[in-house]
Design an enzyme around this catalytic site. Structure first.
Site, PDB file in Angstrom:
ATOM      1  N   HIS A 128      44.370  75.786  39.083  1.00 23.57           N
ATOM      2  CA  HIS A 128      43.016  76.136  38.595  1.00 23.57           C
ATOM      3  C   HIS A 128      42.134  74.903  38.390  1.00 23.57           C
ATOM      4  CE1 HIS A 128      44.100  80.276  38.230  1.00 23.57           C
ATOM      5  NE2 HIS A 128      45.011  80.065  37.303  1.00 23.57           N
ATOM      6  N   ASP A 165      51.210  82.492  43.025  1.00 26.81           N
ATOM      7  CA  ASP A 165      50.937  82.751  41.604  1.00 26.81           C
ATOM      8  C   ASP A 165      50.058  84.006  41.536  1.00 26.81           C
ATOM      9  OD1 ASP A 165      50.820  81.107  38.774  1.00 26.81           O
ATOM     10  OD2 ASP A 165      49.019  82.328  39.079  1.00 26.81           O
ATOM     11  N   HIS A 167      47.500  84.516  39.917  1.00 28.24           N
ATOM     12  CA  HIS A 167      46.071  84.208  39.814  1.00 28.24           C
ATOM     13  C   HIS A 167      45.594  83.436  41.041  1.00 28.24           C
ATOM     14  CE1 HIS A 167      47.609  84.695  35.677  1.00 28.24           C
ATOM     15  NE2 HIS A 167      46.482  85.355  35.523  1.00 28.24           N
ATOM     16  N   ASP A 253      54.140  84.761  37.526  1.00 28.60           N
ATOM     17  CA  ASP A 253      53.402  85.686  36.657  1.00 28.60           C
ATOM     18  C   ASP A 253      53.010  86.998  37.339  1.00 28.60           C
ATOM     19  OD1 ASP A 253      51.695  84.131  38.152  1.00 28.60           O
ATOM     20  OD2 ASP A 253      50.480  83.437  36.468  1.00 28.60           O
TER      21      ASP A 253
END
Ligand SMILES: [Zn+2]
Length: 350
Positions: A128, A165, A167, A253
């Site tokens: 991120h 991931d 995200h 996740d």
């Protein structure tokens, strides 16, 4: 040659946010317990090496000077908040430099044929982190630094980054958005429902980078079968790109019940992911594959999913892959894959 070289040190636990924060130091203990179990039970040639710190000059090929100085200053002052969900302590700057260094080192071990595969077991995560800002528990973009090092120092022309991931790795995507020497492929929760709110399928890249950013955005509740269909679909693009190495942003996740995730994967899906990624690397880039740890917060199952992913990466084929041939993805996943096809039709074959 090592089957997998892990890069890890206890120092990665020195960076910590508040006690209740899901991105906790304990995550790494769970991962390394999985490595220890595999070492005890199987006869793979595994090793764990100490990380090196990153050169600030290399860090500056991915991040602007002001960003680096901001992280340094907040850490030096004892810590503080940098975005709503992301804080620093006095060690963060130093430890984040080690996380970037370990990820670069992992890629280097594979590039130099010292290890068939590698895994940087790091915190803080990186995907991120944008060139100008921190966020989403990330400060420096570890995988981007590794890709940049391969290109600038080792003459690579085609680096594929696969981000599993849950995200969208907004930082990684944006850092290479205008470039074709890095293909970024991500399977993530639809931005309408989860952080970071971007990563739509029509975000395909700009100028030279057009077609080299592939976003597969899936709905809340996505299960193993849908996710693996999306992964296979994405890996088909990776194959066409013919990368010289595959870097993987590994997050756990997407597992069902993850406190920060919206998907509903079963643990076996991670064996399948490791297996499929390793197969693509074997077929396309002499098996060169290097992973770095991103998210994954369901502490009571982190050891289990880490172990499953590693075993898949080592070539153990899980039964769930057979199910894929007989079970079709759900209508909403079919429709997402159609959208991705529509936006990428001029760049890739489907
Ligand atoms: Zn995540």
């Amino acid at each position: 040659m090592y089957d997998i070289a892990f890069i890890y040190s206890e120092i990665f636990k020195k960076h910590a946010m508040d006690r209740a924060h899901p991105e906790s130091p304990q995550r790494l203990d769970e991962f390394m317990n999985a490595v220890a179990e595999i070492q005890k039970e199987k006869s793979y040639n595994l090793t764990t090496l100490m990380p090196e710190i990153i050169d600030e000059e290399l860090l500056l090929s991915v991040h602007v000077h002001d960003h680096l100085e901001k992280i340094r200053a907040i850490s030096k002052a004892g810590g503080g908040m940098i975005s709503v969900d992301t804080t620093l302590n006095e060690h963060t700057f130093f430890i984040a430099k080690y996380a970037a260094g370990a990820t670069k080192q992992a890629a280097q071990l594979v590039d130099e044929n010292q290890a068939k595969r590698s895994f940087a077991v790091v915190r803080p995560p990186g995907h991120h982190a944008e060139s100008t800002s921190a966020g989403g528990f990330c400060y420096f973009n570890n995988v981007a630094v590794a890709a940049e090092w391969l290109i600038q120092y080792k003459g690579y022309n085609k680096v594929a980054i696969v981000d599993i991931d849950q995200h969208f790795g907004n930082g990684t995507s944006h850092i290479f958005y205008h470039r074709k020497d890095v293909l970024y492929v991500s399977i993530h929760g639809h931005p309408k429902y989860t952080y970071p709110g971007s990563g739509f399928p029509n975000e395909t890249g700009v100028v030279e980078g057009k077609g080299y950013n592939v976003n597969v955005a899936l709905l809340p509740g996505t299960d193993s079968i849908d996710w693996l269909h999306a992964l296979k679909f994405s890996l088909n693009i990776v194959k066409q790109y013919q990368p010289e190495i595959i870097l993987v942003s590994v997050g756990f996740d997407a597992l069902g019940g993850d406190p920060v995730g919206i998907f509903n994967l079963e643990p076996n899906a991670f064996t399948a992911a490791g297996y499929l990624l390793n197969e693509v690397a074997k077929e396309n880039c002499d098996g060169k594959i290097s992973c770095t740890l991103e998210g994954g917060y369901k502490i009571d199952q982190l050891k289990e999913v880490s172990k499953k992913f590693i075993l898949g990466l080592l070539g153990n084929e899980p039964a769930i892959l057979k199910k894929l041939t007989t079970t079709k993805p759900s209508n909403h996943t079919v429709s997402m894959l159609k959208q991705v096809k529509k936006f990428h039709n001029e760049f890739w074959k489907f």
